[in-house]
Design a protein around this motif. Structure first.
Motif, PDB file in Angstrom:
ATOM      1  N   ALA A 353       0.830  -1.207   0.000  1.00  0.00           N
ATOM      2  CA  ALA A 353       0.000   0.000   0.000  1.00  0.00           C
ATOM      3  C   ALA A 353       0.867   1.261   0.000  1.00  0.00           C
ATOM      4  O   ALA A 353       0.572   2.237  -0.701  1.00  0.00           O
ATOM      5  CB  ALA A 353      -0.921  -0.017   1.210  1.00  0.00           C
ATOM      6  N   ALA A 354       1.951   1.222   0.786  1.00  0.00           N
ATOM      7  CA  ALA A 354       2.804   2.410   0.899  1.00  0.00           C
ATOM      8  C   ALA A 354       3.606   2.669  -0.366  1.00  0.00           C
ATOM      9  O   ALA A 354       4.012   3.802  -0.627  1.00  0.00           O
ATOM     10  CB  ALA A 354       3.752   2.248   2.088  1.00  0.00           C
ATOM     11  N   HIS A 355       3.829   1.631  -1.177  1.00  0.00           N
ATOM     12  CA  HIS A 355       4.661   1.783  -2.376  1.00  0.00           C
ATOM     13  C   HIS A 355       3.853   1.718  -3.666  1.00  0.00           C
ATOM     14  O   HIS A 355       4.410   1.503  -4.757  1.00  0.00           O
ATOM     15  CB  HIS A 355       5.767   0.720  -2.378  1.00  0.00           C
ATOM     16  N   GLY A 356       2.534   1.869  -3.558  1.00  0.00           N
ATOM     17  CA  GLY A 356       1.701   1.974  -4.743  1.00  0.00           C
ATOM     18  C   GLY A 356       1.492   0.686  -5.501  1.00  0.00           C
ATOM     19  O   GLY A 356       1.033   0.715  -6.650  1.00  0.00           O
ATOM     20  N   ALA A 357       1.812  -0.445  -4.902  1.00  0.00           N
ATOM     21  CA  ALA A 357       1.619  -1.739  -5.577  1.00  0.00           C
ATOM     22  C   ALA A 357       0.187  -2.217  -5.310  1.00  0.00           C
ATOM     23  O   ALA A 357      -0.040  -3.179  -4.571  1.00  0.00           O
ATOM     24  CB  ALA A 357       2.642  -2.750  -5.069  1.00  0.00           C
ATOM     25  N   THR A 358      -0.780  -1.541  -5.926  1.00  0.00           N
ATOM     26  CA  THR A 358      -2.188  -1.781  -5.610  1.00  0.00           C
ATOM     27  C   THR A 358      -2.633  -3.196  -5.969  1.00  0.00           C
ATOM     28  O   THR A 358      -3.332  -3.849  -5.197  1.00  0.00           O
ATOM     29  CB  THR A 358      -3.068  -0.759  -6.356  1.00  0.00           C
ATOM     30  N   GLY A 359      -2.225  -3.679  -7.125  1.00  0.00           N
ATOM     31  CA  GLY A 359      -2.621  -5.026  -7.527  1.00  0.00           C
ATOM     32  C   GLY A 359      -2.095  -6.079  -6.562  1.00  0.00           C
ATOM     33  O   GLY A 359      -2.825  -6.987  -6.146  1.00  0.00           O
ATOM     34  N   ASP A 360      -0.804  -5.957  -6.190  1.00  0.00           N
ATOM     35  CA  ASP A 360      -0.235  -6.893  -5.219  1.00  0.00           C
ATOM     36  C   ASP A 360      -0.951  -6.786  -3.883  1.00  0.00           C
ATOM     37  O   ASP A 360      -1.176  -7.789  -3.198  1.00  0.00           O
ATOM     38  CB  ASP A 360       1.255  -6.614  -5.019  1.00  0.00           C
ATOM     39  N   ALA A 361      -1.294  -5.551  -3.484  1.00  0.00           N
ATOM     40  CA  ALA A 361      -1.981  -5.359  -2.208  1.00  0.00           C
ATOM     41  C   ALA A 361      -3.328  -6.073  -2.197  1.00  0.00           C
ATOM     42  O   ALA A 361      -3.708  -6.712  -1.205  1.00  0.00           O
ATOM     43  CB  ALA A 361      -2.170  -3.868  -1.930  1.00  0.00           C
ATOM     44  N   LEU A 362      -4.071  -5.985  -3.301  1.00  0.00           N
ATOM     45  CA  LEU A 362      -5.370  -6.660  -3.385  1.00  0.00           C
ATOM     46  C   LEU A 362      -5.217  -8.177  -3.308  1.00  0.00           C
ATOM     47  O   LEU A 362      -5.923  -8.854  -2.551  1.00  0.00           O
ATOM     48  CB  LEU A 362      -6.072  -6.281  -4.689  1.00  0.00           C
ATOM     49  N   ARG A 363      -4.290  -8.704  -4.094  1.00  0.00           N
ATOM     50  CA  ARG A 363      -4.110 -10.161  -4.103  1.00  0.00           C
ATOM     51  C   ARG A 363      -3.628 -10.661  -2.739  1.00  0.00           C
ATOM     52  O   ARG A 363      -4.089 -11.693  -2.245  1.00  0.00           O
ATOM     53  CB  ARG A 363      -3.119 -10.557  -5.200  1.00  0.00           C
ATOM     54  N   LEU A 364      -2.712  -9.920  -2.150  1.00  0.00           N
ATOM     55  CA  LEU A 364      -2.148 -10.356  -0.872  1.00  0.00           C
ATOM     56  C   LEU A 364      -3.167 -10.213   0.260  1.00  0.00           C
ATOM     57  O   LEU A 364      -3.250 -11.078   1.146  1.00  0.00           O
ATOM     58  CB  LEU A 364      -0.891  -9.539  -0.571  1.00  0.00           C
ATOM     59  N   ALA A 365      -3.958  -9.137   0.247  1.00  0.00           N
ATOM     60  CA  ALA A 365      -4.971  -8.955   1.290  1.00  0.00           C
ATOM     61  C   ALA A 365      -6.003 -10.075   1.242  1.00  0.00           C
ATOM     62  O   ALA A 365      -6.452 -10.570   2.281  1.00  0.00           O
ATOM     63  CB  ALA A 365      -5.652  -7.595   1.128  1.00  0.00           C
ATOM     64  N   THR A 366      -6.379 -10.487   0.033  1.00  0.00           N
ATOM     65  CA  THR A 366      -7.322 -11.604  -0.104  1.00  0.00           C
ATOM     66  C   THR A 366      -6.738 -12.884   0.484  1.00  0.00           C
ATOM     67  O   THR A 366      -7.418 -13.642   1.187  1.00  0.00           O
ATOM     68  CB  THR A 366      -7.665 -11.829  -1.586  1.00  0.00           C
ATOM     69  N   SER A 367      -5.451 -13.139   0.212  1.00  0.00           N
ATOM     70  CA  SER A 367      -4.800 -14.346   0.730  1.00  0.00           C
ATOM     71  C   SER A 367      -4.593 -14.273   2.236  1.00  0.00           C
ATOM     72  O   SER A 367      -4.643 -15.292   2.928  1.00  0.00           O
ATOM     73  CB  SER A 367      -3.440 -14.533   0.038  1.00  0.00           C
ATOM     74  N   ALA A 368      -4.340 -13.067   2.739  1.00  0.00           N
ATOM     75  CA  ALA A 368      -4.030 -12.916   4.167  1.00  0.00           C
ATOM     76  C   ALA A 368      -5.272 -12.958   5.047  1.00  0.00           C
ATOM     77  O   ALA A 368      -5.182 -13.325   6.226  1.00  0.00           O
ATOM     78  CB  ALA A 368      -3.286 -11.594   4.392  1.00  0.00           C
TER      79      ALA A 368
END
Length: 911
Positions: A353-368
């Motif tokens: 989230a802090a580094h603008g990696a929005t797609g990774d943030a979405l995928r990782l939040a779903t997994s977490a």
């Protein structure tokens, strides 16, 4: 000969090292060379000095090898110090302190001295063992939190004339953040001269900078935490130092595979450490106490102390590799979320989230998300999901269009968190939004037929949205929820890793709706699927969910032994700290099982309930906390602990304002039962009928039956026998229809007791015999209060009946099955009474009564309720008849008096 106690480690350290001193004293009875190992600042030197001060030694001497960092100088110092002990008679102790820089010479000297000097013992200190043949290594651990708090308070008190500070939450957090290291605690306590504990805590994000200024009498390396760590790091080989820096990315425990992939994986080829070199470097860090190793599971797990991690992070920043290592962790977390700690998943989401990696943030939040639920990190997890969605919505390229599956996954996860937090309306909205995103994905992909849609990218999200909608409605409409969850769960692909969770939710919904056979079948399918997908040695949230569902279904259906087996297995799987939320849920269910068994008065039963409440309180879930407190309150009430039960139920009632109506029912009902047990039947009646009225508006059958049972108990205490008959029969009917056999036995026992007390002896004895046999078959024990009441009534019946008749009647009852006993109870039903009192009002009649009491006219009430004035008048007539009043003024007085006796009504959770 004496030993000088090192000034940098205070005498009060002895007060919190009693156990270690006793263990080491016993160890020295059978070992002549003992090396104390551990990380910097853990207190090795002070502990060794305390051992040397023991009166068992005729003589003792210390060689501080900090003064001899070269091999030849070390050998000379050790030999000279040992020579000073030569003339002593009796056991002698040689203390070799700070051996880290001269491990080889120290080991050889120690072995030679022991071989030629009978009566000599040696205690050494170092980060790792000396490697001498006769050596016994004793790892010195950081202080446990209670001891660390006592140590900090004592050292802070020394800065203020012996006046220790009040133990606060901030002090507990300081001690936890500093890992219980005495040196770090000593340095932090010194700052209480100029800072409050809250200020110290706020500055611990840079503990290397804060923790300076040690005692001037101490060695320079003990005057700051950084200096102590620098001294130890000087002993590391280059690959070990490089790996230590990179390992700072891990916030929690990690595996060797994770260390290899993240610290020597993509982008790091040729950067000083190959994947095949990680094991050797990690072993070195473990040996030198920079990394802790837990080898007890199927895979060893490693972890850095918080203070060591901060130090290593500074090394990583200096190497300019932080971004690359962080991205490696994100990639690894997306691919293998189950292998990382919850703390690492959380930090990885925040970094994205802090580094603008929005797609990774979405995928990782779903997994977490499932792992946040498992750990009980509900509010933090919910906040991260909300933040991730907000950032996605504000991005230039909205990920709900670019990656709809990930976006819908976060919405669904957010909705599940809302369910667990008791915010069903918000969960339903999240499900609707997720379904809309899934539909848009299907349309974007160009699917036009139903078959195409079922294979499309949005279908899984659409099905999970239906599951979520069902879960959100579970407390208000179990039947509709069960149908929706069943349809969606059945359509999910069998190999989906989370499909067993949907099937487990189907089983729970079916059990709440009273569909016994369907619930049992769904629980069995969920369990089989989850076992097939589980991997040994890895977290198994789906299996934990399936075991919990199977156990709850079995408990409700009276299969208590099976429930106990499954809960035991689930508890084992949820034993790790990372599964605190799941463990709280399992222990609360174990408490309910103990209530059904009648074993909650045993030591394990009581400990289970207390632990469930303590764990649930730390999960940020008012729903889970209230559920655990409800079980605790019922257990305390059953065993006559009225004040403790009242406290538990009062908390349930307060927490219910943040959750759902059924928990308000449980809290108010419990308070009424406490009042009834204390002999205040009138006060109890107000509370119990209020709980029943709320339950009638949509509670699950099990809770509705509990309120009916309590209505019967209270009506009997007030002498309203006909109302008691009616309530007990209604409770029996609800429990039978819902497939709750153990609870149905309770209703049979209540009917038997009431019959015996009213002189209906033969009827009562037959029912009592049936209940005895059914309890024994289920493996359940009758609760103490009910047992005492029934034993007394049975004794009276035995005297009243002709000789032998009691045994005949009881034998007839023993032969009855549960359906036969229920049918017999219905045929011999006592006098019935038309509904009366507040408990008999319908939801519409209660609404009209409340509004009329405020002074509104029939027309004004009708406008608010979208009813005609005539309909309002009909409702009012029914209210007056049921309450035995004849005017609005009397109604207002009645409601005002009633509200004074009730706890505040739960308010809807804010949107």
């Amino acid at each position: 000969m004496t030993v000088t106690v090192p000034a940098f480690l205070p005498v009060c350290d002895l007060l919190v090292r009693d156990r270690e001193l006793a263990e080491l004293s016993a160890l020295l009875d059978r070992a002549r060379l003992v090396t104390l190992t551990g990380p910097a600042g853990v207190g090795k030197s002070r502990l060794a000095a305390a051992l040397a001060a023991d009166g068992r030694w005729a003589a003792r001497a210390t060689a501080d090898l900090l003064d001899a960092p070269e091999p030849s100088a070390a050998r000379e110092l050790i030999a000279g110090t040992a020579a000073r002990l030569a003339g002593a008679c009796g056991p002698r102790l040689l203390l070799l302190d700070h051996c880290d820089l001269v491990l080889g010479p120290a080991a050889r000297c120690a072995a030679e001295l022991l071989a030629r000097t009978p009566g000599l013992w040696i205690v050494a200190t170092a980060r790792e063992g000396l490697g001498a043949g006769p050596e016994t290594v004793y790892p010195v651990r950081p202080l446990p939190l209670p001891d660390a708090v006592a140590f900090f308070a004592a050292r802070a008190g020394a800065q203020h004339g012996g006046l220790a500070p009040e133990i606060s939450a901030e002090i507990h957090q300081i001690c936890a953040r500093l890992d219980g290291l005495p040196l770090a605690l000593e340095l932090a306590a010194a700052h209480t001269k100029v800072l409050t504990p809250a200020q110290i805590l706020a500055r611990l994000d840079d503990s290397m900078r804060l923790l300076t200024g040690g005692l001037r009498a101490g060695h320079p390396r003990h005057r700051s935490l950084r200096a102590a760590l620098d001294w130890g790091a000087a002993t590391l080989a280059a690959p070990e130092r490089l790996l230590l820096a990179r390992l700072s990315v891990f916030a929690g425990a990690f595996t060797l595979d994770a260390a290899e992939r993240i610290c020597a994986g993509p982008g790091l080829a040729g950067a000083g450490l190959a994947e095949e070199e990680v094991l050797e470097a990690l072993a070195g860090l473990v040996a030198r106490s920079f990394v802790d190793c837990d080898p007890t599971g199927r895979q060893a797990r490693y972890q850095l102390l918080h203070t060591v991690r901060q130090y290593a992070a500074q090394l990583l920043a200096a190497a300019d590799e932080a971004s690359l290592i962080q991205q490696n962790r994100v990639d690894f977390a997306i691919a293998h979320p189950e292998t990382l700690s919850v703390s690492d998943l959380t930090e990885a989401v925040r970094w994205c989230a802090a580094h603008g990696a929005t797609g990774d943030a979405l995928r990782l939040a779903t997994s977490a998300a499932p792992f946040w639920l498992l750990a009980g990190q509900l509010r933090e997890g919910a906040a991260l999901l909300t933040t991730t969605l907000a950032r996605a919505d504000s991005a230039d390229q909205v990920p709900s269009s670019a990656d709809p599956a990930a976006y819908a996954g976060v919405l669904l996860a957010q909705g599940m968190f809302d369910c667990v937090l008791g915010q069903a309306d918000r969960a339903g909205s999240a499900a609707d939004r997720a379904k809309s995103v899934a539909d848009r994905a299907t349309a974007t992909a160009g699917q036009v037929t139903a078959a195409d849609a079922r294979r499309g990218p949005g279908e899984a999200s659409r099905l999970w949205a239906d599951v979520l909608s069902g879960v959100a409605a579970l407390s208000s409409d179990p039947a509709a929820a069960g149908r929706r969850i069943a349809a969606a769960a059945g359509a999910l692909p069998p190999g989906s890793p989370w499909a067993p969770v949907a099937t487990a939710l189907h089983a729970l919904a079916a059990a709440e709706a009273g569909w016994a056979a369907e619930a049992q079948e769904a629980a069995a399918r969920a369990l089989a699927a989850a076992r097939a997908l589980a991997s040994p040695g890895k977290p198994a949230p789906a299996l934990i969910a399936a075991l919990f569902a199977a156990a709850r279904v079995a408990r409700k259906q009276g299969r208590l032994a099976a429930a106990q087996t499954w809960l035991g297995e689930a508890e084992t799987l949820a034993a790790a700290p990372e599964a605190r939320g799941a463990r709280a849920l399992i222990l609360a269910e174990s408490g309910r099982l103990a209530l059904d068994y009648g074993s909650d008065d045993t030591e394990p039963g009581l400990a289970c309930l207390d632990q469930a409440v303590a764990l649930a309180a730390g999960t940020d879930s008012p729903w889970l906390h209230a559920a655990a407190l409800d079980v605790l309150g019922r257990s305390r009430l059953r065993h006559g602990h009225g004040p403790a039960a009242r406290g538990a139920f009062a908390q349930v009632t307060a927490l219910s304002r943040e959750t759902v109506a059924p928990q308000a029912v449980a809290g108010i009902l419990g308070l009424g039962q406490v009042a009834l047990a204390a002999g205040s039947a009138s006060a109890a009646w107000t509370l119990i009928e209020e709980a029943h009225a709320i339950a009638r508006a949509g509670a699950a059958p099990s809770l509705l039956a509990r309120t009916l049972q309590a209505v019967g108990d209270c009506a009997g205490a007030l002498g309203n026998v006909s109302r008691a008959w009616t309530a007990y029969h209604q409770a029996l009917t609800v429990r039978l229809e819902a497939g709750l056999p153990v609870m149905a036995i309770e209703s049979l026992e209540s009917l038997a007791g009431l019959a015996l007390e009213q002189g209906r002896t033969e009827y009562g004895v037959r029912l009592l015999g049936a209940a005895d046999a059914l309890r024994e078959a289920a493996g359940s024990t009758r609760p103490v209060p009910a047992r005492d009441r029934l034993d007394q009534a049975a004794a009276t019946a035995l005297v009243a009946l002709e000789p032998g008749r009691f045994a005949e009647l009881r034998a007839e009852g023993l032969r009855l099955s549960l359906p036969e006993a229920a049918a017999y109870a219905g045929r011999q039903r006592g006098p019935r009474q038309r509904g009366a009192g507040w408990v008999s009002l319908t939801p519409a009649e209660r609404q009209v009564a409340d509004l009329a009491a405020t002074g509104l006219t029939n027309r004004e009430i009708g406008e608010r309720l979208f009813s005609s004035p005539r309909t309002v008048q009909v409702h009012l007539s029914h209210v007056f008849a049921k309450l035995g009043i004849s005017s609005r003024k009397m109604l207002a007085t009645e409601i005002e008096a009633r509200n004074r006796q009730l706890p505040p009504r739960p308010q809807p959770a804010p949107a």
